[in-house]
Design an enzyme around this catalytic site. Sequence first.
Site: not given
Ligand code: TA6
Length: 278
Positions: A53, A149, A253
């Site tokens: 995370r 991301h 991102e």
């Molecule tokens: O990039 C944004 C996103 O797609 C949000 O919708 C949220 O789900 C985030 O990614 C984090 O996703 P994760 O699967 O890492 O909890």
Amino acid sequence: MAAATSVVVLDRGNNTTCTINLHGATVVSWRVNNQEQLFVSKQAVFDGKKAIRGGIPFVFPQFGQWTFGPQHGFARIMRWNLEKPPERLPSGDVEAIFSIMDNDFTRSMWNYNFRLTYRLILREKELHFNIGVYNPSKDLTFRFNMLLHTYFKVPDVRRCQITGLHACTYVDKVQDGAVYQEARDAVTVCEYTDRIYQNTPQEHIITNVVSGRKMRIQKYNFPDTVIWNPWSEKAKEMIDFGDDEYPNMVCVESGHVSSPVVLLPGTAFEASQILQVM
Ligand code: TA6
């Protein structure tokens, strides 16, 4: 037998380093003159199962929900190979190359052969990302999304402005996927935000990142830009994200997510990103 290392460090000197966890080839730290530029949740899990995370998870071959496998695909939860250990270049920059290819795990979800190489170059105040996806098949075409991301560390997200989104069409996942056009020259994040901006310019600037500096993002073959902050309500729902951490991060991102990359047999796709502390 010593446990195989899971962490690779690029050290350029002058307290400028980049640390990559082989789990997902996740960049978990980028320090410029000893200033950390990336956000990693204090509650991030490093069990080699869940995506980390924070930092820069590698989203491939799927962005978002996926019928065939985990959200955001399998790349960010795989152990990557260290194709080329960190090497200092004549320029003084340091590079390393990471890779993944298909295996039983990936083929159980996505039955294609592929090779993916991920080259990182640590420069004085920049981090360069060069990615290649190769389709070795003689007859099968495959389609994929890809996205970096990136969680940027900020003193207070409410004081950040993100440029380069004016007039862009975006899908607002907070409004059930409704489509809008961005009216603002500079986007601010003061609430739960989850937007896929489409066909965005190659450059964004984020103001008021660490030490009040600016972060410049340049991207090539990543036509889309996702802006995300879970804010308090979604932060509470994530076990690996502290309830009080949302003001200190913003995800900007670079991705190819609004439409898939279509990779014909025997061809390759390349994309790159440059992050620069200004
Ligand atoms: O990039 C944004 C996103 O797609 C949000 O919708 C949220 O789900 C985030 O990614 C984090 O996703 P994760 O699967 O890492 O909890």
